[in-house]
Write a protein that holds these residues in place. Structure first.
Motif, PDB file in Angstrom:
ATOM      1  N   MET A  65       0.820  -1.224   0.000  1.00  0.00           N
ATOM      2  CA  MET A  65       0.000   0.000   0.000  1.00  0.00           C
ATOM      3  C   MET A  65       0.853   1.272   0.000  1.00  0.00           C
ATOM      4  N   GLN A 116      -9.031  -1.231   2.313  1.00  0.00           N
ATOM      5  CA  GLN A 116      -9.223  -2.618   1.891  1.00  0.00           C
ATOM      6  C   GLN A 116      -8.555  -3.572   2.873  1.00  0.00           C
ATOM      7  N   ARG A 176       0.124   9.352  -5.148  1.00  0.00           N
ATOM      8  CA  ARG A 176      -1.225   8.801  -5.322  1.00  0.00           C
ATOM      9  C   ARG A 176      -1.819   8.488  -3.946  1.00  0.00           C
ATOM     10  N   ASP A 180      -4.746   9.078  -2.536  1.00  0.00           N
ATOM     11  CA  ASP A 180      -6.079   8.485  -2.444  1.00  0.00           C
ATOM     12  C   ASP A 180      -6.029   6.977  -2.643  1.00  0.00           C
ATOM     13  N   GLU A 181      -5.147   6.522  -3.529  1.00  0.00           N
ATOM     14  CA  GLU A 181      -5.015   5.078  -3.747  1.00  0.00           C
ATOM     15  C   GLU A 181      -4.427   4.402  -2.513  1.00  0.00           C
ATOM     16  N   THR A 191      -4.796   5.445   0.555  1.00  0.00           N
ATOM     17  CA  THR A 191      -5.899   5.408   1.520  1.00  0.00           C
ATOM     18  C   THR A 191      -6.845   4.260   1.223  1.00  0.00           C
ATOM     19  N   GLN A 192      -7.163   4.062  -0.041  1.00  0.00           N
ATOM     20  CA  GLN A 192      -8.080   3.001  -0.432  1.00  0.00           C
ATOM     21  C   GLN A 192      -7.501   1.615  -0.131  1.00  0.00           C
ATOM     22  N   LEU A 193      -6.202   1.437  -0.393  1.00  0.00           N
ATOM     23  CA  LEU A 193      -5.554   0.157  -0.097  1.00  0.00           C
ATOM     24  C   LEU A 193      -5.535  -0.113   1.410  1.00  0.00           C
ATOM     25  N   LEU A 250       3.502   4.405  -5.946  1.00  0.00           N
ATOM     26  CA  LEU A 250       2.410   5.162  -5.334  1.00  0.00           C
ATOM     27  C   LEU A 250       2.920   6.430  -4.659  1.00  0.00           C
TER      28      LEU A 250
END
Length: 217
Positions: free
Chosen positions: A183, A203, A193, A195-196, A198-200, A188
């Protein structure tokens, strides 16, 4: 377990971070991790400026638990503590480093993958140890096998952990948390990145919560 061990276990995943540009990336990365429900970081000393990154992340996100990773020298322990690090992680087992960290009163999680490593950790009274590199050293099957003669340890496997096998690891009662860089990859971070990331993190937390829910039933 100590309070800090318990906090790591409750989060369940520890991002292992290399920051080549801490002045640019440390603060937004800390924010991204916290927004994703993963307020913890192991900042490795593989990159210059690790201490600066630790200090900046801790100052920008006060609830965050920030530690130093890939520590191989006593001077790095001093540098990490001065920067506000709350725990130390080493890639292998070094008795002198463990003793020094204990003298400085900071938790240390040494890398252990053999019965000899576990024996040494036992003599120092450790309860939470790192298992590195996890997948390359036998993975969960070896960790579970090692827990038979050494039932007192909780383990934090790092190396080869991803969203694909996170649930498998975290379901095991011997696993306190997993370390991972999936992550917080260089791609990244370098491309900001956030937001990505944060999303990982979200998840990961979802996988951990579901896996532990199944285990508690």
């Amino acid at each position: 377990m100590r309070e800090i061990d318990q906090r790591i276990s409750e989060i369940g995943i520890v991002p292992v971070i290399r920051l080549d540009h801490p002045q640019r990336d440390a603060v937004p990365l800390a924010d991204a991790l916290c927004r994703g429900g993963v307020p913890v970081a192991e900042v490795t000393f593989r990159a210059d400026g690790a201490a600066q990154a630790i200090r900046m992340m801790k100052e920008s996100c006060h609830e965050m638990l920030v530690g130093a990773g890939t520590v191989t020298k006593e001077e790095q322990i001093d540098e990490a503590i001065d920067a506000g690090a709350e725990f130390i992680v080493t890639p292998g087992f070094d008795g002198e480093l463990v003793a020094y960290a204990q003298e400085r009163n900071i938790p240390i999680y040494p890398g252990c993958t053999t019965p000899s490593d576990y024996h040494a950790a036992l003599k120092f009274g450790l309860e939470l140890i790192k298992f590195f590199p996890a997948e390359q050293s036998g993975g969960l099957k070896k960790i579970q096998a090692m827990s038979a003669p050494f039932p007192g340890f909780k383990v934090m496997p790092t190396g080869g952990i991803s969203l694909k096998n996170l649930a498998e690891y975290i379901k095991s009662p011997v696993i306190a948390a997993c370390g991972g860089s999936y992550m917080v990859t260089a791609d990244l971070i370098d491309n900001q990145r956030w937001d990505e990331i944060t999303q990982l993190c979200r998840q990961s937390r979802s996988i951990i919560e579901e896996a532990r829910g199944v285990r508690r039933q």
